[in-house]
Design a protein around this motif. Structure first.
Motif, PDB file in Angstrom:
ATOM      1  N   LEU A   1      -1.985  -0.423   5.176  1.00 37.83           N
ATOM      2  CA  LEU A   1      -3.104  -1.164   4.966  1.00 37.83           C
ATOM      3  C   LEU A   1      -2.631  -2.360   4.011  1.00 37.83           C
ATOM      4  O   LEU A   1      -3.326  -3.510   4.648  1.00 37.83           O
ATOM      5  CB  LEU A   1      -4.084  -0.249   4.107  1.00 37.83           C
ATOM      6  N   PHE A   2      -1.578  -2.405   3.519  1.00 39.14           N
ATOM      7  CA  PHE A   2      -1.157  -3.614   2.636  1.00 39.14           C
ATOM      8  C   PHE A   2      -0.388  -4.480   3.888  1.00 39.14           C
ATOM      9  O   PHE A   2      -0.648  -5.667   3.712  1.00 39.14           O
ATOM     10  CB  PHE A   2      -0.175  -3.208   1.678  1.00 39.14           C
ATOM     11  N   VAL A   3      -0.030  -4.221   4.838  1.00 39.75           N
ATOM     12  CA  VAL A   3       0.775  -4.938   5.898  1.00 39.75           C
ATOM     13  C   VAL A   3      -0.406  -5.437   6.631  1.00 39.75           C
ATOM     14  O   VAL A   3      -0.328  -6.611   7.031  1.00 39.75           O
ATOM     15  CB  VAL A   3       1.747  -4.045   6.859  1.00 39.75           C
ATOM     16  N   LEU A   4      -1.377  -4.631   6.906  1.00 42.14           N
ATOM     17  CA  LEU A   4      -2.583  -5.126   7.732  1.00 42.14           C
ATOM     18  C   LEU A   4      -3.115  -6.238   6.894  1.00 42.14           C
ATOM     19  O   LEU A   4      -3.333  -7.346   7.725  1.00 42.14           O
ATOM     20  CB  LEU A   4      -3.547  -3.985   8.022  1.00 42.14           C
TER      21      LEU A   4
ATOM     22  N   LYS B   1       3.086  -8.542  14.026  1.00 38.85           N
ATOM     23  CA  LYS B   1       2.207  -8.140  15.013  1.00 38.85           C
ATOM     24  C   LYS B   1       3.047  -6.996  15.776  1.00 38.85           C
ATOM     25  O   LYS B   1       2.325  -6.128  16.393  1.00 38.85           O
ATOM     26  CB  LYS B   1       1.888  -9.101  16.161  1.00 38.85           C
ATOM     27  N   LEU B   2       4.311  -6.734  15.625  1.00 39.73           N
ATOM     28  CA  LEU B   2       4.980  -5.744  16.221  1.00 39.73           C
ATOM     29  C   LEU B   2       5.202  -4.490  15.124  1.00 39.73           C
ATOM     30  O   LEU B   2       4.848  -3.346  15.453  1.00 39.73           O
ATOM     31  CB  LEU B   2       6.615  -6.011  16.317  1.00 39.73           C
ATOM     32  N   LEU B   3       5.181  -4.884  14.044  1.00 38.63           N
ATOM     33  CA  LEU B   3       5.293  -3.777  12.753  1.00 38.63           C
ATOM     34  C   LEU B   3       3.890  -2.931  12.727  1.00 38.63           C
ATOM     35  O   LEU B   3       4.132  -1.917  12.696  1.00 38.63           O
ATOM     36  CB  LEU B   3       5.455  -4.712  11.770  1.00 38.63           C
ATOM     37  N   LEU B   4       2.880  -3.537  12.770  1.00 32.41           N
ATOM     38  CA  LEU B   4       1.661  -2.748  12.705  1.00 32.41           C
ATOM     39  C   LEU B   4       1.545  -1.866  13.758  1.00 32.41           C
ATOM     40  O   LEU B   4       1.217  -0.836  13.383  1.00 32.41           O
ATOM     41  CB  LEU B   4       0.627  -3.825  12.711  1.00 32.41           C
TER      42      LEU B   4
END
Length: 633
Positions: free
Chosen positions: A385-388, A432-435
């Protein structure tokens, strides 16, 4: 006691960013079972602080690093401000890309949702979140029904498998879970792809026949030829439209209007109209091809390792190390069509991965991995959620994607703006790849499967070209090692002949990587650039071995850092070519940077800041080593 509250919160928050939270594979050697590693940690009540190989306990509090902190505390906000300054409505170029922006949730700001990959992920995130809840609930219902039927079958004297031993219970668990995966996979394919699910199952059936039907010596070449041909066929056939197939069998041409009245052609067109939620199934099928190769080659290697079972090796099957889960073949009967489909179309990992080998999938289905703990899964979800949130804020304040798609005049930007936009563009690509990777891995963790984490480090925390590829799309890197790199002989640069062979091996691997991503020339150029950029680092390692600088560790560290600055520049250039602006775009950006003296001055400043940032990266790795964590990236 009141004062302890904030410290407890900070300790828990810090725990979100422990490597162990991200993936236990980063803190536990692959040859050591996880439970064994945990027991060893528990036996050590107090771990003394170690001293690194240069004789330091750490450089974080030195005068040198205080200088770095001051410079980086200025440079990082400046980079963000530079990108934000050209993304404001007051910028004269704003009107050229304004129509590519969408209403945002940050007051007063639109969002750059112009990237197709992230747009699709963002728009479907709520529905995918519901699926993460629905899928495990379906499994629980299935488990309850399966257990009830098994109990009834045992009571009525049927041939239901007994549960007397741990081994038999594990076989029962495997059958129960893979049967559910098989059934859910068929339903999942139909919902996602409609009638096109039949095309996918047809491809999977051919691949299965190659593994189980051909003589053993033909399995590897036939597997590679078939799957590479599928890569190209998917690209050029536009997903094998049913209407086109019907026209082929009727002998009609696309310009023949009479053929449109053919019942077969009309039926094909009707089937094409029911293509599910994701009509272009072929776009994401590349990840499935990796699993098809994994099944075939794992089965092929199992034919020579029939005596390598955990029992024969006197190992605890319920507590295998990751290396053993991958290298020890599954039982012969486990390489069946049901397990194959359940693995290849395993719902949480079907669309984007991460990638698991077939052997690992079967081992985890037979015994629940000890690494799956509720607390760690919750921390992983919070971290996602933090990455988002980071991605959302980045796209609200940095419009590089929309700017790039509007065919800008790069010469109208300063060297600092061009460089910072390009650098932050790589961060957006990384995010955008990590998520999706983390979301789908989270789904698998909730379902009781622990696939490898795809991203170990932030894209801005890499200084080695070789290490970068070990940490970026890590599960794919491991797949390449197992199925291409090692079978081709690996690499060695002891002699010029071995060096030449190693370069050819790298070229073969990265040519496959480029074609696997997409069949485009810019990606081939990207793959070959990566190999070219490997060579200076490899040569430096042989020309300046560490053991010759033991008496001058600081000089060696400074020299390595200077070389790492060049590595960063090369990696940024290669990834901009492959995944952002292409070769022409990179040339335009470079012309803009070097158009006047200010560009050269900025480049010198940027290299100085990079030098300091890389020193911090060195210390991050040294801190991990002092904790006993040895990573090769």
């Amino acid at each position: 006691m009141a004062r302890a509250g904030p410290f407890v919160f900070l300790r828990k928050f810090r725990g979100l960013y422990d490597l162990d939270t991200l993936d236990t594979r980063f803190t536990t050697p692959s040859s050591v079972p996880y439970r064994t590693a945990i027991d060893a940690r528990d036996d050590k009540k107090e771990v003394p602080e170690t001293i690194d190989e240069d004789g330091y306990r750490g450089r974080w509090g030195t005068l040198e690093f205080y200088l770095y902190y001051v410079v980086l505390a200025w440079a990082i906000p400046y980079m963000l401000w530079s990108a934000y300054s050209v993304s404001r409505p007051s910028d004269p170029r704003y009107s050229k890309y304004q129509d590519r922006l969408s209403p945002g949730w940050v007051p007063g700001r639109d969002i750059d949702n112009s990237d197709n990959q992230y747009h699709s992920f963002r728009e479907n995130l709520l529905y995918m979140g519901l699926l993460v809840v629905f899928h495990p609930l379906c499994r629980r219902l299935w488990d309850a029904v399966y257990t009830s039927l098994s109990s009834n079958g045992t009571e009525s004297g049927t041939s239901s498998p007994p549960r007397g031993t741990a081994h038999e219970a594990a076989d029962t668990r495997l059958h129960q879970r893979t049967t559910f995966d098989f059934c859910f996979a068929i339903l999942y394919l139909i919902i996602l792809h409609g009638f096109s699910a039949a095309k996918i199952l047809f491809i999977l059936s051919i691949n299965y026949k190659i593994a189980k039907g051909l003589p053993k010596k033909y399995v590897p070449p036939a597997t590679w030829i078939f799957n590479i041909c599928v890569l190209f066929a998917n690209e050029f056939s536009d997903g094998y439209k049913f209407r086109s197939i019907a026209m082929f069998f009727t002998g009609a041409s696309p310009t023949d209007l009479v053929s449109e009245t053919s019942a077969l052609v009309q039926a094909g067109a009707w089937m094409d109209s029911y293509s599910g939620l994701l009509s272009r199934w072929e776009i994401l099928f590349n990840i499935t091809i990796l699993r098809l190769v994994s099944f075939n080659l794992d089965y092929y290697w199992s034919l020579d390792k029939g005596d390598a079972s955990p029992i024969e090796k006197q190992l605890d099957s319920a507590n295998l190390s990751e290396r053993d889960r991958i290298s020890i073949p599954a039982q012969h009967e486990d390489y069946c069509f049901r397990n194959y489909i359940g693995y290849a179309i395993y719902a949480p990992l079907y669309l984007t991965g991460p990638i698991m080998t077939f052997n690992d999938y079967i081992a985890q289905q037979r015994y629940r991995p000890a690494t799956i703990e509720t607390g760690r899964t919750i921390r992983y979800a919070v971290r996602f959620l933090f990455v988002l949130l980071a991605m959302e804020l980045m796209l609200h304040f940095n419009y590089i994607g929309a700017i790039q798609k509007s065919n800008p005049d790069w010469s109208s930007y300063t060297a600092a703006q061009l460089s910072n936009l390009s650098f932050l563009n790589l961060h957006i690509i990384w995010l955008k790849l990590l998520l999706p990777w983390r979301f789908f891995r989270l789904w698998a963790l909730v379902d009781g499967i622990d696939p490898p984490e795809n991203m170990l480090r932030c894209v801005a925390n890499n200084y080695s070209t070789l290490s970068f590829w070990r940490a970026w799309h890590r599960s794919y890197y491991r797949w390449l090692l197992r199925y291409i790199y090692i079978p081709l002989g690996g690499s060695s640069f002891d002699t010029w002949k071995k060096a030449l062979r190693s370069i050819i091996t790298y070229l073969v691997v990265f040519t496959f990587v480029a074609l696997w991503h997409d069949i485009k020339m810019r990606l081939l150029i990207w793959g070959w650039l990566i190999v070219f950029f490997f060579l200076p680092e490899i040569a430096a390692g042989y020309l300046f071995p560490r053991h010759k600088w033991e008496s001058r560790p600081t000089a060696y560290r400074m020299m390595c850092c200077a070389g790492a600055v060049g590595n960063v520049m090369m990696m940024v250039s290669a990834n901009l070519v492959g995944f952002a602006v292409g070769l022409d775009g990179l040339q335009s950006i470079l012309r803009g940077i070097f158009s006047d003296f200010s560009g050269f001055l900025f480049l010198a400043t940027a290299c100085t800041v990079l030098f300091m940032g890389i020193q911090v990266m060195f210390e991050v790795r040294a801190s991990e080593l002092r904790k006993g964590i040895r990573l090769k990236c």
